[in-house]
Design a protein around this motif. Structure first.
Motif, mmCIF file in Angstrom:
data_model
loop_
_atom_site.group_PDB
_atom_site.id
_atom_site.type_symbol
_atom_site.label_atom_id
_atom_site.label_comp_id
_atom_site.label_asym_id
_atom_site.label_seq_id
_atom_site.Cartn_x
_atom_site.Cartn_y
_atom_site.Cartn_z
ATOM 1 N N PHE A 83 9.210 88.341 76.779
ATOM 2 C CA PHE A 83 10.387 87.940 76.400
ATOM 3 C C PHE A 83 9.986 87.494 74.541
ATOM 4 O O PHE A 83 8.863 86.262 75.089
ATOM 5 N N ASN A 84 10.530 88.220 73.479
ATOM 6 C CA ASN A 84 9.936 87.772 72.844
ATOM 7 C C ASN A 84 10.674 87.272 71.652
ATOM 8 O O ASN A 84 12.183 87.524 72.199
ATOM 9 N N TYR A 85 11.141 85.332 71.098
ATOM 10 C CA TYR A 85 11.732 84.701 70.760
ATOM 11 C C TYR A 85 12.502 85.819 69.642
ATOM 12 O O TYR A 85 11.557 86.329 68.680
ATOM 13 N N GLN A 86 13.695 85.413 68.731
ATOM 14 C CA GLN A 86 14.154 85.985 67.568
ATOM 15 C C GLN A 86 15.145 85.094 66.983
ATOM 16 O O GLN A 86 15.186 84.783 66.059
ATOM 17 N N SER A 87 16.129 84.025 67.694
ATOM 18 C CA SER A 87 16.652 82.939 67.528
ATOM 19 C C SER A 87 17.226 82.250 68.501
ATOM 20 O O SER A 87 16.942 83.042 69.423
ATOM 21 N N ASP A 88 17.962 81.278 68.114
ATOM 22 C CA ASP A 88 18.309 80.234 69.278
ATOM 23 C C ASP A 88 18.871 81.026 69.833
ATOM 24 O O ASP A 88 20.425 81.009 69.586
ATOM 25 N N PHE A 89 18.749 80.375 71.283
ATOM 26 C CA PHE A 89 19.573 81.412 72.403
ATOM 27 C C PHE A 89 20.235 82.532 71.835
ATOM 28 O O PHE A 89 21.093 82.782 71.935
ATOM 29 N N ASP A 90 19.133 83.975 71.851
ATOM 30 C CA ASP A 90 19.811 84.766 71.363
ATOM 31 C C ASP A 90 19.667 85.718 73.086
ATOM 32 O O ASP A 90 19.809 85.390 74.273
ATOM 33 N N SER A 91 19.809 87.061 73.108
ATOM 34 C CA SER A 91 19.583 87.292 74.434
ATOM 35 C C SER A 91 18.351 88.174 74.742
ATOM 36 O O SER A 91 18.638 89.120 75.602
ATOM 37 N N GLU A 92 17.206 87.461 74.378
ATOM 38 C CA GLU A 92 15.991 88.079 74.429
ATOM 39 C C GLU A 92 14.921 87.570 75.748
ATOM 40 O O GLU A 92 14.081 87.249 75.899
ATOM 41 N N GLY A 93 15.553 85.942 75.472
ATOM 42 C CA GLY A 93 15.101 84.757 76.855
ATOM 43 C C GLY A 93 15.037 85.517 78.711
ATOM 44 O O GLY A 93 15.912 86.437 78.720
ATOM 45 N N LEU A 94 14.334 84.643 79.176
ATOM 46 C CA LEU A 94 13.929 85.086 80.010
ATOM 47 C C LEU A 94 15.344 84.403 80.957
ATOM 48 O O LEU A 94 15.552 84.906 82.391
ATOM 49 N N ILE A 95 15.780 83.329 80.688
ATOM 50 C CA ILE A 95 16.838 82.642 81.580
ATOM 51 C C ILE A 95 18.350 83.203 81.388
ATOM 52 O O ILE A 95 18.991 83.890 82.317
ATOM 53 N N TYR A 96 18.429 84.291 79.752
ATOM 54 C CA TYR A 96 19.290 85.087 80.122
ATOM 55 C C TYR A 96 19.218 86.613 80.410
ATOM 56 O O TYR A 96 20.074 86.865 81.226
ATOM 57 N N TRP A 97 18.008 86.639 80.383
ATOM 58 C CA TRP A 97 17.812 88.013 81.541
ATOM 59 C C TRP A 97 18.481 87.748 83.152
ATOM 60 O O TRP A 97 18.607 88.103 83.195
ATOM 61 N N ILE A 98 17.338 86.494 83.394
ATOM 62 C CA ILE A 98 18.289 86.082 84.528
ATOM 63 C C ILE A 98 19.414 86.419 84.847
ATOM 64 O O ILE A 98 20.019 86.353 85.691
ATOM 65 N N GLY A 99 20.189 85.980 84.602
ATOM 66 C CA GLY A 99 21.478 85.364 84.392
ATOM 67 C C GLY A 99 22.883 86.944 84.237
ATOM 68 O O GLY A 99 23.733 86.981 84.072
ATOM 69 N N THR A 100 21.692 88.085 83.793
ATOM 70 C CA THR A 100 22.656 88.797 83.091
ATOM 71 C C THR A 100 21.980 90.083 84.229
ATOM 72 O O THR A 100 22.248 91.238 83.805
ATOM 73 N N ASN A 101 21.009 89.993 84.907
ATOM 74 C CA ASN A 101 20.332 90.622 85.940
ATOM 75 C C ASN A 101 19.951 91.678 85.199
ATOM 76 O O ASN A 101 19.919 92.606 85.743
ATOM 77 N N GLY A 102 19.124 91.618 84.554
ATOM 78 C CA GLY A 102 18.326 91.852 83.949
ATOM 79 C C GLY A 102 18.762 92.990 83.123
ATOM 80 O O GLY A 102 18.245 93.726 82.741
ATOM 81 N N ARG A 103 20.095 92.385 82.238
ATOM 82 C CA ARG A 103 20.979 92.973 81.536
ATOM 83 C C ARG A 103 21.447 93.770 81.647
ATOM 84 O O ARG A 103 21.851 94.510 80.943
#
Length: 511
Positions: free
Chosen positions: A314-334
């Motif tokens: 998981f690589n950072y692009q911008s604050d609260f983007d869709s590339e972080g772990l928390i977002y990934w978990i919350g979208t069931n692996g996107r």
């Protein structure tokens, strides 16, 4: 008492003028109320001689509205009536200045739709005269080709334009083959033959992409015209006209008899905005009563399966983007479009120095991605902390935080980001002293983490406050958003075990 004064008990009613009525209570220290024929309300005069005017929110009745002196005066208007008149005038102005003009000079798209309708109607009439003629076929092909060009771009035609153009009614005749049961068998056979001939041309001339675009547009038309009946009940406290739009509709849920596939929410009440559509209500109810992906066993989650197969970075692009772990978990692996807060549904476990209950907000609020920051913070505790059991092993490379809603003075200034394998023994991943990157409520910032990339990694992360916040006086830890980046190496078992042990230890320490 006199012709101009009436005394009833402590009350004195007098008329100093034909158009005024003064009401005074002898126990009220000369306080008086005055009703005037030209005032839609009353005047109140205190014992200090100050006067206050009060206007009626609704009509005072025909006697006060029409006057009582017998002479012709202008009819009084209450605030509600004034609002109605104002809205009526505004609606008329909008219609005359915009709708009439737009109707007189329609957009080119509307004219094109009208031409398509004319062509289709012409083709149907020509076919009725001579089905074997090729003329109606060419006219119909031309109309369908024009429609394909219009629907090539999704934004070309709006649902309103499609609905008002007459195209829907025209297509009902084109695709339909309904004949009355009273018609003879010969007439019915002829209608079926004409219908089959039209369908053959439609299949030939109407591309699949156009068909899909047309179906989507028709669905959007249905969504815009679907309505729930709204009744304006006549009540003494108002509730007329546009006022009904300020009141939410109340519903009570009840599961249908014999239904076993849905979660039983019988007895639950919910409120809906009056302008919400049936489709929106349907989507909301579906999330309540139908099992979602996070309602099943953890082993069935897509993000768990992916992590069991191979490590994920998981690589950072911008604050609260869709590339972080928390977002990934919350979208069931996107794999789903809508993000859910992982802590709210037990996908990760959040704990704090306050136990389960915070003075403001909920524990899951520290992972919030709402557009507006939430009010979430601990008590004024020198060693306040938030911890997250991620349920996975990660080598962290960066993390993002957002200050909570409230005051800039409560922004965190000195803290440590700590990592742990067991939730008991912690190591420092990143340390900050008088860091001022978080300021106003809702402000965000991201920090990189330098650490080892070998081994298993960390399962738990903790934000440990190490000094006073921006106020330089208190230790409230205020966070309403957290994201972490790095390489996830694997999945952990028994999610939340360390949280339960930590909570038990906290209760024991307090005792």
């Amino acid at each position: 008492p006199s012709e101009a004064t009436i005394i009833v008990g402590n009350w004195s009613l007098s008329c100093s003028k034909p158009t005024e009525l003064n009401i005074v209570n002898s126990d009220g220290q000369q306080q008086s109320t005055t009703l005037k024929e030209d005032l839609p309300g009353f005047l109140f005069e205190s014992n200090r001689g100050t006067k206050h005017s009060f206007t009626a929110e609704t009509s005072l009745g025909p006697e006060f509205s029409a006057g009582w002196s017998g002479k012709k005066t202008k009819r009084l208007v209450s605030k509600a009536d004034q609002t109605k008149q104002k809205i009526r005038k505004m609606a008329r102005d909008i219609y005359e200045h915009y709708f009439e003009v737009a109707q007189a000079t329609p957009r080119g798209i509307v004219a094109d739709l009208a031409n398509i309708v004319i062509k289709v109607d012409t083709a149907i009439k020509k076919q009725a005269k001579s089905n074997s003629s090729s003329e109606w076929k060419e006219v119909l092909r031309s109309a369908l080709t024009d429609l394909s060009e219009l629907l090539h771009e999704e934004s070309n035609v709006s649902a309103y334009e499609l609905n008002s153009s007459g195209l829907i009614q025209c297509f009902l005749k084109l695709f339909g083959s309904a004949t009355s049961q009273d018609k003879t068998m010969k007439v019915q056979k002829k209608a079926a033959k004409l219908h089959a001939a039209r369908l053959a041309i439609i299949k030939e001339a109407l591309p699949t992409a156009t068909t899909i675009a047309l179906v989507k547009k028709l669905l959007s038309v249905l969504e815009t015209i679907e309505k729930l009946p709204v009744y304006l009940y006549d009540s003494s406290n108002g509730g007329y006209g546009l006022q009904i739009l300020t009141k939410r509709l109340r519903f009570r849920l009840e599961r249908g008899p014999g239904e076993t596939g849905l979660i039983d929410r019988t007895g639950r009440a919910l409120k809906m905005e009056p302008l919400a559509t049936v489709r929106q209500l349907e989507r909301y109810l579906l999330k309540m009563v139908a099992k979602q992906w996070y309602d099943f066993e953890r082993s069935s989650f897509n993000f768990i399966k992916k992590l069991e197969e191979t490590p994920v970075s998981f690589n950072y692009q911008s604050d609260f983007d869709s590339e972080g772990l928390i977002y990934w978990i919350g979208t069931n692996g996107r794999t789903v479009p809508d993000w859910v807060n992982p802590a709210q549904y037990g996908l990760v476990v959040v704990t704090s120095s306050e136990g389960r209950n915070l003075p403001y907000g909920k524990l899951e609020d520290i992972l919030s991605r709402d557009s507006n920051a939430l009010n979430c913070h601990t008590n004024d505790d020198r060693r306040a902390w938030f911890a997250i059991d991620l349920g996975v092993w990660i080598h962290p490379k960066a993390y993002t935080m957002r200050h909570a809603r409230g005051y800039g003075r409560s922004a965190v200034r000195s803290w440590q980001l700590q990592g742990s394998k067991d939730g008991v023994n912690w190591v420092i991943l990143s340390e900050h002293s008088n860091d001022e990157r978080l300021g106003e409520p809702g402000s965000t910032a991201t920090w990189t983490i330098d650490g080892e990339t070998s081994g298993q990694g960390f399962r738990h992360v903790r934000i440990q406050q190490m000094g006073k916040n921006a106020s330089a006086q208190t230790h409230y830890l205020s966070i309403s958003g957290f994201e972490i980046y790095g390489q996830v190496t694997g999945v952990c078992e028994e999610l939340g075990k360390a949280a339960k042990e930590a909570e038990a230890a906290l209760r024991k320490a307090r005792r």
